[in-house]
Write an enzyme that holds these catalytic residues in place. Structure first.
Site, PDB file in Angstrom:
ATOM      1  N   MET A 244       0.898  -1.308   0.167  1.00 28.44           N
ATOM      2  CA  MET A 244       0.065   0.265   0.378  1.00 28.44           C
ATOM      3  C   MET A 244       0.729   1.206  -0.059  1.00 28.44           C
ATOM      4  O   MET A 244       0.411   2.525  -0.002  1.00 28.44           O
ATOM      5  CB  MET A 244      -0.508  -0.553   1.243  1.00 28.44           C
ATOM      6  CG  MET A 244      -1.933  -1.623   1.435  1.00 28.44           C
ATOM      7  SD  MET A 244      -2.678  -1.255  -0.588  1.00 28.44           S
ATOM      8  CE  MET A 244      -4.032  -2.588   0.519  1.00 28.44           C
TER       9      MET A 244
ATOM     10  N   HIS B  69      -3.829  -5.046  -8.456  1.00 26.26           N
ATOM     11  CA  HIS B  69      -4.890  -3.734  -8.428  1.00 26.26           C
ATOM     12  C   HIS B  69      -6.401  -4.262  -8.327  1.00 26.26           C
ATOM     13  O   HIS B  69      -6.605  -4.862  -9.200  1.00 26.26           O
ATOM     14  CB  HIS B  69      -4.887  -3.093  -8.842  1.00 26.26           C
ATOM     15  CG  HIS B  69      -6.002  -1.921  -8.907  1.00 26.26           C
ATOM     16  ND1 HIS B  69      -5.399  -0.466  -7.421  1.00 26.26           N
ATOM     17  CD2 HIS B  69      -7.385  -1.246  -9.225  1.00 26.26           C
ATOM     18  CE1 HIS B  69      -6.067   0.081  -7.528  1.00 26.26           C
ATOM     19  NE2 HIS B  69      -6.852  -0.476  -8.415  1.00 26.26           N
TER      20      HIS B  69
ATOM     21  N   VAL C 194       0.651   5.978 -10.795  1.00 23.86           N
ATOM     22  CA  VAL C 194      -0.365   5.575 -10.449  1.00 23.86           C
ATOM     23  C   VAL C 194      -0.898   3.611 -10.231  1.00 23.86           C
ATOM     24  O   VAL C 194      -1.494   4.415 -11.887  1.00 23.86           O
ATOM     25  CB  VAL C 194      -0.283   5.422  -9.085  1.00 23.86           C
ATOM     26  CG1 VAL C 194      -1.323   4.908  -7.713  1.00 23.86           C
ATOM     27  CG2 VAL C 194       0.678   7.026  -8.337  1.00 23.86           C
TER      28      VAL C 194
ATOM     29  N   ALA D  70     -10.814 -13.538  -8.600  1.00 24.78           N
ATOM     30  CA  ALA D  70      -9.825 -13.176  -9.710  1.00 24.78           C
ATOM     31  C   ALA D  70      -8.404 -13.351  -9.231  1.00 24.78           C
ATOM     32  O   ALA D  70      -7.289 -13.880  -9.985  1.00 24.78           O
ATOM     33  CB  ALA D  70     -10.214 -11.786  -9.985  1.00 24.78           C
ATOM     34  N   GLU D  71      -8.161 -12.549  -7.931  1.00 26.64           N
ATOM     35  CA  GLU D  71      -7.076 -12.020  -7.431  1.00 26.64           C
ATOM     36  C   GLU D  71      -6.055 -13.268  -7.500  1.00 26.64           C
ATOM     37  O   GLU D  71      -4.858 -13.210  -7.730  1.00 26.64           O
ATOM     38  CB  GLU D  71      -6.900 -11.129  -6.395  1.00 26.64           C
ATOM     39  CG  GLU D  71      -7.440  -9.716  -6.480  1.00 26.64           C
ATOM     40  CD  GLU D  71      -7.697  -9.120  -5.405  1.00 26.64           C
ATOM     41  OE1 GLU D  71      -6.308  -9.065  -4.589  1.00 26.64           O
ATOM     42  OE2 GLU D  71      -8.471  -8.075  -4.903  1.00 26.64           O
TER      43      GLU D  71
HETATM   44  C1  GAR Z   1      -5.211  -6.609  -2.136  1.00 30.31           C
HETATM   45  O1  GAR Z   1      -7.149  -7.361  -2.385  1.00 30.31           O
HETATM   46  C2  GAR Z   1      -5.161  -6.253  -3.169  1.00 30.31           C
HETATM   47  O2  GAR Z   1      -5.398  -6.309  -4.518  1.00 30.31           O
HETATM   48  C3  GAR Z   1      -5.121  -4.598  -2.314  1.00 30.31           C
HETATM   49  O3  GAR Z   1      -5.319  -5.055  -0.982  1.00 30.31           O
HETATM   50  C4  GAR Z   1      -5.668  -6.468  -0.623  1.00 30.31           C
HETATM   51  C5  GAR Z   1      -4.255  -6.602   0.004  1.00 30.31           C
HETATM   52  O4  GAR Z   1      -4.709  -8.137  -0.033  1.00 30.31           O
HETATM   53  N1  GAR Z   1      -4.211  -3.830  -3.037  1.00 30.31           N
HETATM   54  C6  GAR Z   1      -4.133  -2.510  -3.536  1.00 30.31           C
HETATM   55  O5  GAR Z   1      -5.637  -2.052  -3.227  1.00 30.31           O
HETATM   56  C7  GAR Z   1      -3.037  -1.826  -4.047  1.00 30.31           C
HETATM   57  N2  GAR Z   1      -3.572  -0.549  -5.306  1.00 30.31           N
HETATM   58  P1  GAR Z   1      -3.837  -9.167   1.020  1.00 30.31           P
HETATM   59  O6  GAR Z   1      -3.026  -8.575   1.459  1.00 30.31           O
HETATM   60  O7  GAR Z   1      -5.027  -9.791   1.169  1.00 30.31           O
HETATM   61  O8  GAR Z   1      -3.531  -9.891  -0.580  1.00 30.31           O
END
Ligand code: GAR
Length: 196
Positions: free
Chosen positions: A92, A111, A151, A181-182
């Site tokens: 972050m 993201h 960014v 997704a992620e």
């Molecule tokens: C995730 O949703 C990721 O995509 C987001 O923060 C979360 C982290 O979760 N990232 C952002 O917003 C970056 N701009 P995690 O620590 O459980 O992986």
């Protein structure tokens, strides 16, 4: 085998997905270290449980709030661990300077929206899902992209769409975007870059 360094700030579920997909989806790389900008990030525990070396580097507490110094210190650790590819997995803090120059085209970010929607400075974590629900979109998702000085502006590697459901809260939507997704596209994109 490419050497992967993962940068985290929090829970580390994306880090866990990367750890779990080593040897299957991720065949061309290996996680060699995890760096957090928060000492209380649970992702640090996940790394330790898997025997991965960790380091905490905090912008304010360790670098006097100096963005260039923060970037330099992270870069130094990545080089010390002979990292080839850096993955921002829920990282972050925005950084600039040395790290971006040294690892140009070798830093990947996840993201939690379909870029160019709900992205840019100040858009991270739950805020992204609050914005998506606030706008009333019916489809959101996640994006993996290369990191440059803009960014959330680097070249897109992979995207996956996720439906918004009636009654979603930022929390339920965040969880669905992660699960559907992620945790899927991040390991896939890491393999794409490692195998290049
Ligand atoms: C995730 O949703 C990721 O995509 C987001 O923060 C979360 C982290 O979760 N990232 C952002 O917003 C970056 N701009 P995690 O620590 O459980 O992986």
């Amino acid at each position: 085998m490419k050497r992967i360094g993962v940068l985290i700030s929090g829970g580390g579920t994306n880090l866990q997905a990367l750890i779990d997909k080593q040897g299957t989806v991720i065949k061309s790389g290996k996680i060699v270290c995890v760096c957090s900008n928060s000492a209380s990030a649970y992702g640090l525990e996940r790394a330790k449980k898997s025997g991965i070396p960790t380091r905490v580097i905090r912008k304010n507490a360790d670098c006097g709030g100096d963005a260039e110094e923060f970037s330099r210190r992270i870069c130094e650790y990545m080089k010390e661990m002979q990292v080839d590819i850096i993955v921002l997995a829920g990282f972050m803090a925005i950084f600039s300077g040395e790290l971006l120059r040294e690892y140009s085209n070798r830093i990947i970010n996840i993201h939690p929206s379909l870029i160019p929607s709900f992205c840019g400075k100040g858009m991270y974590g739950l805020k992204v899902h609050e914005a998506a629900l606030g706008y009333g979109v019916k489809v959101t998702g996640a994006t993996v992209h290369l990191v440059n000085e803009v960014v959330d502006g680097g070249r897109i590697l992979l995207q996956k769409a996720v439906n918004v459901q009636d009654g979603d809260t930022p929390e339920t939507l965040q969880r669905r975007v992660m699960e559907e997704a992620e945790w899927i596209i991040l390991p896939q994109a890491v393999e794409m870059v490692c195998s290049q």
